[in-house]
Design a protein around this motif. Sequence first.
Motif, PDB file in Angstrom:
ATOM      1  N   THR A 171      23.266 -12.324 -72.290  1.00  0.00           N
ATOM      2  CA  THR A 171      24.318 -12.614 -73.159  1.00  0.00           C
ATOM      3  C   THR A 171      25.344 -11.282 -73.405  1.00  0.00           C
ATOM      4  OG1 THR A 171      22.917 -12.131 -75.129  1.00  0.00           O
ATOM      5  CG2 THR A 171      23.269 -14.501 -74.215  1.00  0.00           C
ATOM      6  N   ARG A 172      24.745 -10.117 -73.216  1.00  0.00           N
ATOM      7  CA  ARG A 172      25.659  -9.025 -73.283  1.00  0.00           C
ATOM      8  C   ARG A 172      26.759  -8.921 -72.665  1.00  0.00           C
ATOM      9  NH1 ARG A 172      22.913  -4.976 -76.351  1.00  0.00           N
ATOM     10  NH2 ARG A 172      24.740  -3.903 -75.963  1.00  0.00           N
ATOM     11  N   PRO A 173      27.344  -9.489 -71.370  1.00  0.00           N
ATOM     12  CA  PRO A 173      28.631  -9.591 -70.779  1.00  0.00           C
ATOM     13  C   PRO A 173      29.493 -10.044 -71.575  1.00  0.00           C
ATOM     14  CG  PRO A 173      27.037  -9.719 -69.306  1.00  0.00           C
ATOM     15  CD  PRO A 173      26.064  -9.819 -70.572  1.00  0.00           C
ATOM     16  N   GLN A 174      29.053 -11.220 -72.645  1.00  0.00           N
ATOM     17  CA  GLN A 174      29.863 -11.939 -73.526  1.00  0.00           C
ATOM     18  C   GLN A 174      30.286 -11.287 -74.733  1.00  0.00           C
ATOM     19  OE1 GLN A 174      30.846 -14.297 -70.781  1.00  0.00           O
ATOM     20  NE2 GLN A 174      31.105 -15.368 -72.471  1.00  0.00           N
ATOM     21  N   GLY A 175      29.622 -10.041 -75.029  1.00  0.00           N
ATOM     22  CA  GLY A 175      29.719  -9.559 -76.275  1.00  0.00           C
ATOM     23  C   GLY A 175      28.531  -9.396 -77.144  1.00  0.00           C
ATOM     24  N   SER A 176      27.577  -9.897 -76.631  1.00  0.00           N
ATOM     25  CA  SER A 176      26.253 -10.047 -77.505  1.00  0.00           C
ATOM     26  C   SER A 176      25.798  -8.458 -77.647  1.00  0.00           C
ATOM     27  CB  SER A 176      25.297 -10.966 -77.139  1.00  0.00           C
ATOM     28  OG  SER A 176      24.122 -10.556 -77.681  1.00  0.00           O
ATOM     29  N   SER A 177      24.917  -8.650 -78.855  1.00  0.00           N
ATOM     30  CA  SER A 177      24.355  -7.118 -79.220  1.00  0.00           C
ATOM     31  C   SER A 177      22.793  -7.143 -78.910  1.00  0.00           C
ATOM     32  CB  SER A 177      24.718  -6.394 -80.484  1.00  0.00           C
ATOM     33  OG  SER A 177      24.559  -7.563 -81.511  1.00  0.00           O
ATOM     34  N   CYS A 178      22.431  -8.337 -78.124  1.00  0.00           N
ATOM     35  CA  CYS A 178      21.135  -8.260 -77.997  1.00  0.00           C
ATOM     36  C   CYS A 178      20.246  -7.291 -77.504  1.00  0.00           C
ATOM     37  CB  CYS A 178      20.957  -9.748 -77.156  1.00  0.00           C
ATOM     38  SG  CYS A 178      19.282 -10.076 -76.738  1.00  0.00           S
ATOM     39  N   MET A 179      19.174  -6.920 -78.002  1.00  0.00           N
ATOM     40  CA  MET A 179      18.306  -6.006 -77.616  1.00  0.00           C
ATOM     41  C   MET A 179      16.898  -6.223 -77.263  1.00  0.00           C
ATOM     42  SD  MET A 179      20.259  -2.871 -78.053  1.00  0.00           S
ATOM     43  CE  MET A 179      19.259  -1.662 -78.453  1.00  0.00           C
ATOM     44  N   LYS A 180      16.775  -7.558 -76.909  1.00  0.00           N
ATOM     45  CA  LYS A 180      15.438  -7.919 -76.541  1.00  0.00           C
ATOM     46  C   LYS A 180      14.726  -7.441 -75.711  1.00  0.00           C
ATOM     47  CE  LYS A 180      15.844 -12.842 -78.179  1.00  0.00           C
ATOM     48  NZ  LYS A 180      15.927 -14.227 -77.777  1.00  0.00           N
ATOM     49  N   CYS A 181      15.436  -7.063 -74.475  1.00  0.00           N
ATOM     50  CA  CYS A 181      14.635  -6.493 -73.177  1.00  0.00           C
ATOM     51  C   CYS A 181      14.505  -4.971 -73.605  1.00  0.00           C
ATOM     52  CB  CYS A 181      15.723  -6.431 -72.035  1.00  0.00           C
ATOM     53  SG  CYS A 181      17.439  -5.849 -72.334  1.00  0.00           S
ATOM     54  N   ILE A 182      15.298  -4.362 -74.389  1.00  0.00           N
ATOM     55  CA  ILE A 182      15.032  -2.778 -74.685  1.00  0.00           C
ATOM     56  C   ILE A 182      13.911  -3.104 -75.783  1.00  0.00           C
ATOM     57  CG2 ILE A 182      15.997  -0.882 -75.748  1.00  0.00           C
ATOM     58  CD1 ILE A 182      18.518  -1.579 -74.731  1.00  0.00           C
ATOM     59  N   GLU A 183      13.774  -3.749 -76.497  1.00  0.00           N
ATOM     60  CA  GLU A 183      12.841  -3.915 -77.457  1.00  0.00           C
ATOM     61  C   GLU A 183      11.302  -4.225 -76.899  1.00  0.00           C
ATOM     62  OE1 GLU A 183      14.327  -6.607 -80.289  1.00  0.00           O
ATOM     63  OE2 GLU A 183      15.591  -5.106 -81.180  1.00  0.00           O
ATOM     64  N   ALA A 184      11.374  -4.993 -75.973  1.00  0.00           N
ATOM     65  CA  ALA A 184      10.211  -5.455 -75.084  1.00  0.00           C
ATOM     66  C   ALA A 184       9.620  -4.444 -74.161  1.00  0.00           C
ATOM     67  CB  ALA A 184      10.638  -6.738 -74.645  1.00  0.00           C
ATOM     68  N   CYS A 185      10.305  -3.846 -73.283  1.00  0.00           N
ATOM     69  CA  CYS A 185       9.797  -2.720 -72.666  1.00  0.00           C
ATOM     70  C   CYS A 185       8.856  -1.647 -73.058  1.00  0.00           C
ATOM     71  CB  CYS A 185      10.884  -2.081 -71.655  1.00  0.00           C
ATOM     72  SG  CYS A 185      10.520  -1.058 -70.438  1.00  0.00           S
ATOM     73  N   PRO A 186       7.684  -1.692 -72.729  1.00  0.00           N
ATOM     74  CA  PRO A 186       6.729  -0.718 -73.257  1.00  0.00           C
ATOM     75  C   PRO A 186       6.978   0.842 -72.905  1.00  0.00           C
ATOM     76  CG  PRO A 186       5.676  -1.946 -71.548  1.00  0.00           C
ATOM     77  CD  PRO A 186       7.173  -2.402 -71.775  1.00  0.00           C
TER      78      PRO A 186
END
Length: 380
Positions: free
Chosen positions: A42-57
């Motif tokens: 969703t980031r290419p549409q302007g989202s500030s989602c950080m789920k992947c960064i928060e998930a990566c150990p």
Amino acid sequence: MGTNSDTEQGARDAQSAASAPSTLRVALGAPRKVLFLRDFCTRPQGSSCMKCIEACPKGAIAIANASAAVDAHACTKCGICVGACDGFAIPGASIEAVFSQMRKIALMGEKVILTCSYLLPSSFTPADNVIVLPCLAMLPPELWTCALALGIDLAVAVIFEECEACKRTNSQGLERFSRAIEQAEDATECTVAFTGDVPEAQVALTLMQTLGDASGKDRREALLDLKDQAEDIASGAYRMKRNESLRAFHEQRDHMLADERIGGAVGTPEQNAYAEGGMTRCTLSPRQRMLLEAADVSDAVAVRKRVMLSATDASLCDNSLACAKSCPTGARRPSPTDGQLVFEARLCIGCGLCTNACPQGAASLREAYAGELLPQPDDE
């Protein structure tokens, strides 16, 4: 006509094929890399989602140019990001492929056993009903939910002490897959079993027993029988023949996926004079599809599984379609007939981009239940 030697070699080849790990198992157990799938981000549409960064150990994921990138050197290929977001996948072993394998195993009348590759010695060959994952945390809650809703018999083979000490995931894998399973159990009112045992492949023993039982047959006839049974076991036909009722049940579920009620025509761009660029495209993510199927087959999921759903205040909406331009899935889009805003709940992932985009403040998010994602009687 082949010689006895040819027949013996055919039996050995069939036996080898039956006992060898599948391509899916190899890809899951030892993935070469993790891919980023831009279409589901969703980031290419302007989202500030950080789920992947928060998930990566291991901090191996970074955002660059409104998109995610994976540092191949830092990535341990644990697959936790795959469980956190549809924007990531293991080549040749997507969560859809895993779920398809689970269906096949269940179709054969077997219990599906899921385990981590790091718990198995390299010399160990698991049985055909075992799916070996790089980490159990690569499976999202929606997959567990759909599997339980369909009545698939599941067991997780895990050693909790090993998960707690896992350096590849900084011990985060146990917390994440436990939480995903808990969410699925709460939504379905069903349970996932846990075991400390992983069954080993027993194909060679089965074949030898077959050869030993070949009373009244000469060696060539016995070897032909051996070859036929090895091929049956390799294809799954041996168990499938005894599970016709289960096969019919799962075929019905598979057909439902193609039904307009759940799948519909998604993914293909369509001409729309009222849309930006003259085209619209609807996207149904893998985990959204699984959630829809689970809600459709399980009343418990339909009324218990909470989701975030977009809503529109008609008194404020002026049909500027700013929300449609920002929607990453096509849940909000202009009607190709008259340009009026159309909202399709099954495509909504509750990302909230529409609420930020609407200049009138007409768009909002509300908590709903999974059953509301399905077409309602008035819509059909």
